[in-house]
Design a protein around this motif. Structure first.
Motif, PDB file in Angstrom:
ATOM      1  N   VAL A  45     -12.005   5.518  -6.326  1.00  0.00           N
ATOM      2  CA  VAL A  45     -11.474   6.184  -7.508  1.00  0.00           C
ATOM      3  C   VAL A  45     -12.067   5.471  -8.721  1.00  0.00           C
ATOM      4  O   VAL A  45     -11.705   4.326  -9.020  1.00  0.00           O
ATOM      5  N   GLY A  46     -13.002   6.139  -9.389  1.00  0.00           N
ATOM      6  CA  GLY A  46     -13.729   5.463 -10.451  1.00  0.00           C
ATOM      7  C   GLY A  46     -14.555   4.351  -9.838  1.00  0.00           C
ATOM      8  O   GLY A  46     -15.290   4.539  -8.881  1.00  0.00           O
ATOM      9  N   GLY A  47     -14.386   3.150 -10.354  1.00  0.00           N
ATOM     10  CA  GLY A  47     -15.132   2.023  -9.805  1.00  0.00           C
ATOM     11  C   GLY A  47     -14.330   1.173  -8.853  1.00  0.00           C
ATOM     12  O   GLY A  47     -14.791   0.099  -8.442  1.00  0.00           O
ATOM     13  N   ALA A  48     -13.131   1.612  -8.474  1.00  0.00           N
ATOM     14  CA  ALA A  48     -12.261   0.781  -7.642  1.00  0.00           C
ATOM     15  C   ALA A  48     -11.974   1.447  -6.307  1.00  0.00           C
ATOM     16  O   ALA A  48     -11.985   2.677  -6.187  1.00  0.00           O
ATOM     17  N   ALA A  49     -11.722   0.620  -5.302  1.00  0.00           N
ATOM     18  CA  ALA A  49     -11.299   1.112  -3.985  1.00  0.00           C
ATOM     19  C   ALA A  49      -9.778   1.268  -4.005  1.00  0.00           C
ATOM     20  O   ALA A  49      -9.045   0.313  -4.281  1.00  0.00           O
ATOM     21  N   HIS A  50      -9.307   2.482  -3.723  1.00  0.00           N
ATOM     22  CA  HIS A  50      -7.874   2.785  -3.768  1.00  0.00           C
ATOM     23  C   HIS A  50      -7.394   3.030  -2.338  1.00  0.00           C
ATOM     24  O   HIS A  50      -7.941   3.865  -1.627  1.00  0.00           O
ATOM     25  N   HIS A  51      -6.353   2.302  -1.927  1.00  0.00           N
ATOM     26  CA  HIS A  51      -5.890   2.319  -0.544  1.00  0.00           C
ATOM     27  C   HIS A  51      -4.538   3.010  -0.438  1.00  0.00           C
ATOM     28  O   HIS A  51      -3.639   2.768  -1.259  1.00  0.00           O
ATOM     29  N   THR A  52      -4.384   3.876   0.560  1.00  0.00           N
ATOM     30  CA  THR A  52      -3.108   4.537   0.839  1.00  0.00           C
ATOM     31  C   THR A  52      -2.850   4.483   2.338  1.00  0.00           C
ATOM     32  O   THR A  52      -3.749   4.215   3.134  1.00  0.00           O
ATOM     33  N   LEU A  53      -1.602   4.761   2.717  1.00  0.00           N
ATOM     34  CA  LEU A  53      -1.236   4.760   4.130  1.00  0.00           C
ATOM     35  C   LEU A  53      -1.660   6.053   4.805  1.00  0.00           C
ATOM     36  O   LEU A  53      -1.604   7.131   4.204  1.00  0.00           O
ATOM     37  N   THR A  54      -2.054   5.962   6.054  1.00  0.00           N
ATOM     38  CA  THR A  54      -2.201   7.143   6.890  1.00  0.00           C
ATOM     39  C   THR A  54      -0.816   7.536   7.400  1.00  0.00           C
ATOM     40  O   THR A  54       0.139   6.757   7.288  1.00  0.00           O
ATOM     41  N   PRO A  55      -0.662   8.721   7.990  1.00  0.00           N
ATOM     42  CA  PRO A  55       0.635   9.061   8.577  1.00  0.00           C
ATOM     43  C   PRO A  55       1.101   8.031   9.604  1.00  0.00           C
ATOM     44  O   PRO A  55       2.290   7.709   9.671  1.00  0.00           O
ATOM     45  N   LEU A  56       0.161   7.486  10.399  1.00  0.00           N
ATOM     46  CA  LEU A  56       0.528   6.455  11.368  1.00  0.00           C
ATOM     47  C   LEU A  56       1.015   5.196  10.656  1.00  0.00           C
ATOM     48  O   LEU A  56       2.009   4.581  11.075  1.00  0.00           O
ATOM     49  N   GLY A  57       0.338   4.813   9.574  1.00  0.00           N
ATOM     50  CA  GLY A  57       0.765   3.638   8.818  1.00  0.00           C
ATOM     51  C   GLY A  57       2.133   3.820   8.216  1.00  0.00           C
ATOM     52  O   GLY A  57       2.958   2.901   8.240  1.00  0.00           O
ATOM     53  N   ALA A  58       2.383   5.018   7.671  1.00  0.00           N
ATOM     54  CA  ALA A  58       3.701   5.292   7.087  1.00  0.00           C
ATOM     55  C   ALA A  58       4.796   5.277   8.155  1.00  0.00           C
ATOM     56  O   ALA A  58       5.903   4.763   7.932  1.00  0.00           O
ATOM     57  N   GLU A  59       4.486   5.812   9.329  1.00  0.00           N
ATOM     58  CA  GLU A  59       5.463   5.810  10.413  1.00  0.00           C
ATOM     59  C   GLU A  59       5.773   4.389  10.873  1.00  0.00           C
ATOM     60  O   GLU A  59       6.929   4.021  11.097  1.00  0.00           O
ATOM     61  N   LEU A  60       4.725   3.566  11.011  1.00  0.00           N
ATOM     62  CA  LEU A  60       4.929   2.182  11.422  1.00  0.00           C
ATOM     63  C   LEU A  60       5.737   1.417  10.378  1.00  0.00           C
ATOM     64  O   LEU A  60       6.642   0.653  10.715  1.00  0.00           O
ATOM     65  N   LEU A  61       5.422   1.622   9.115  1.00  0.00           N
ATOM     66  CA  LEU A  61       6.140   0.940   8.031  1.00  0.00           C
ATOM     67  C   LEU A  61       7.612   1.347   8.026  1.00  0.00           C
ATOM     68  O   LEU A  61       8.503   0.520   7.878  1.00  0.00           O
ATOM     69  N   GLY A  62       7.867   2.641   8.217  1.00  0.00           N
ATOM     70  CA  GLY A  62       9.238   3.125   8.200  1.00  0.00           C
ATOM     71  C   GLY A  62      10.067   2.603   9.359  1.00  0.00           C
ATOM     72  O   GLY A  62      11.283   2.451   9.247  1.00  0.00           O
ATOM     73  N   ILE A  71       0.828  -1.211   0.000  1.00  0.00           N
ATOM     74  CA  ILE A  71       0.000   0.000   0.000  1.00  0.00           C
ATOM     75  C   ILE A  71       0.862   1.262   0.000  1.00  0.00           C
ATOM     76  O   ILE A  71       0.394   2.335  -0.376  1.00  0.00           O
ATOM     77  N   ALA A  72       2.135   1.144   0.367  1.00  0.00           N
ATOM     78  CA  ALA A  72       3.005   2.323   0.410  1.00  0.00           C
ATOM     79  C   ALA A  72       3.002   3.075  -0.912  1.00  0.00           C
ATOM     80  O   ALA A  72       3.180   4.292  -0.944  1.00  0.00           O
ATOM     81  N   ASP A  73       2.804   2.378  -2.027  1.00  0.00           N
ATOM     82  CA  ASP A  73       2.762   3.025  -3.336  1.00  0.00           C
ATOM     83  C   ASP A  73       1.348   3.350  -3.783  1.00  0.00           C
ATOM     84  O   ASP A  73       1.151   3.886  -4.867  1.00  0.00           O
ATOM     85  N   GLY A  74       0.348   3.035  -2.935  1.00  0.00           N
ATOM     86  CA  GLY A  74      -1.035   3.204  -3.345  1.00  0.00           C
ATOM     87  C   GLY A  74      -1.471   2.027  -4.196  1.00  0.00           C
ATOM     88  O   GLY A  74      -0.806   1.697  -5.182  1.00  0.00           O
ATOM     89  N   SER A  75      -2.543   1.359  -3.814  1.00  0.00           N
ATOM     90  CA  SER A  75      -2.942   0.134  -4.510  1.00  0.00           C
ATOM     91  C   SER A  75      -4.441  -0.058  -4.445  1.00  0.00           C
ATOM     92  O   SER A  75      -5.104   0.416  -3.520  1.00  0.00           O
ATOM     93  N   THR A  76      -4.959  -0.804  -5.397  1.00  0.00           N
ATOM     94  CA  THR A  76      -6.356  -1.230  -5.359  1.00  0.00           C
ATOM     95  C   THR A  76      -6.439  -2.568  -4.631  1.00  0.00           C
ATOM     96  O   THR A  76      -5.425  -3.242  -4.404  1.00  0.00           O
TER      97      THR A  76
END
Length: 328
Positions: free
Chosen positions: A306-323, A268-273
């Motif tokens: 986004v259009g007909g798809a669900a697009h997932h991204t990290l929240t700031p907390l998610g990005a911090e945990l991933l890092g 999800i770090a790059d944004g994904s469906t």
């Protein structure tokens, strides 16, 4: 030998430093590394784990990406800067004349035609679909579990370069002069040194994409076809020793979240469906949706339509945990 890349005043505004790894360049260059013994401290553990997980379709990719000599330009389209699926779509949409030209060049370079290459050269729809699935499966096994590590080292490289100088002229001169020892900048010509390049490339107002890469090793590289969007791929410095830790091991995000959710969070770090995430984790879309609900309720992921798809991204907390995942 040397390749001289000629800039004009119109090229500088079009020259840019990529801000993230390119998934298909990393696919190609990691296939090269998989077939060598280079960089043992960094890559040997990754090589052993990846080789053990390759299936027959993924192994066929190795013949298309020999570690020495030419690899087909169509495997690394410019569209891949938009993500893995955009890149695969572009590969599968390669014009027939380019497929034939690239694969003939590969056969000349390797003195043989790889298995299945003839059907690809003919634009056979099934062969192209199989190629796309093989790239997708290889990325899932060899790269997706380690993507946060790649992003971290590439991010460190970008941060160091973008704060090194201010002002456009000073920035470009400093950037091109210090990009890599195998590149020599003397305005208005950037010279790439090495036995793998030769001749002159006139940018002609197209500018140049400077692309940092984790799996590029020792020397910069670029496309053979000068009619394609110009790009110079250069190796980043790896910040620690044994970098590519096994995400299925007992530690890091896998121990905290479970292996599947750790892989999903990294992807999800790059944004994904949802579909892309399911493919990355090799699970059903319904299972991916369940794990995404858990991650969303934990405040780690945000979902938008986004259009007909669900697009997932990290929240700031998610990005911090991933890092910080490697230190958990």
């Amino acid at each position: 030998m040397a390749l001289r890349i000629h800039f004009t005043s119109a090229d500088f505004p079009q020259t840019r430093l990529a801000q993230a790894p390119d998934p298909l360049w990393e696919v190609l260059l990691s296939l090269h590394m998989l077939q060598t013994h280079d960089g043992p401290l960094v890559f040997d553990q990754w090589r052993r784990r990846t080789r053990a997980r390759l299936d027959g379709s993924m192994r066929q990719l190795l013949a298309l990406a020999p570690p020495r000599g030419y690899s087909p330009d169509f495997l690394t389209p410019a569209a891949a800067t938009g993500g893995l699926e955009a890149g695969i779509d572009a590969v599968l949409s390669t014009p027939g004349t380019r497929l034939r030209d690239d694969l003939v060049q590969l056969a000349v370079s390797q003195r043989r035609m790889p298995p299945g290459a003839r059907l690809l050269a003919e634009g056979d729809p099934r062969a192209l679909r199989d190629l796309g699935e093989a790239i997708r499966a290889y990325h899932r096994v060899a790269l997706a579990p380690y993507w946060s590590r790649l992003r971290s080292d590439i991010g460190a490289d970008l941060a160091a370069r973008t704060r090194a100088a201010t002002g456009s002229d000073a920035f470009f001169d400093h950037l091109l002069r210090t990009l890599h020892p195998g590149l020599h900048w003397e305005r208005p010509v950037l010279t790439m040194l090495g036995p793998h390049v030769n001749g002159d490339l006139h940018l002609g107002g197209r500018g140049l994409l400077l692309l940092p890469s984790y799996f590029c090793w020792r020397k910069p590289t670029m496309l053979r076809n000068q009619d394609l969007p110009p790009v110079v791929v250069y190796p980043v410095e790896h910040t620690t020793g044994r970098l590519l830790q096994d995400p299925a091991g007992q530690g890091g995000l896998a121990a905290l979240l479970g292996r599947t959710r750790a892989v999903l969070l990294e992807t999800i770090a790059d944004g994904s469906t949802t579909t892309e995430l399911a493919r990355s984790a090799d699970i059903a879309a319904a299972t991916a949706s369940h794990h995404l609900t858990v991650l969303r309720e934990a405040g780690l992921v945000v979902t938008r339509r986004v259009g007909g798809a669900a697009h997932h991204t990290l929240t700031p907390l998610g990005a911090e945990l991933l890092g910080s995942g490697s230190a958990l």
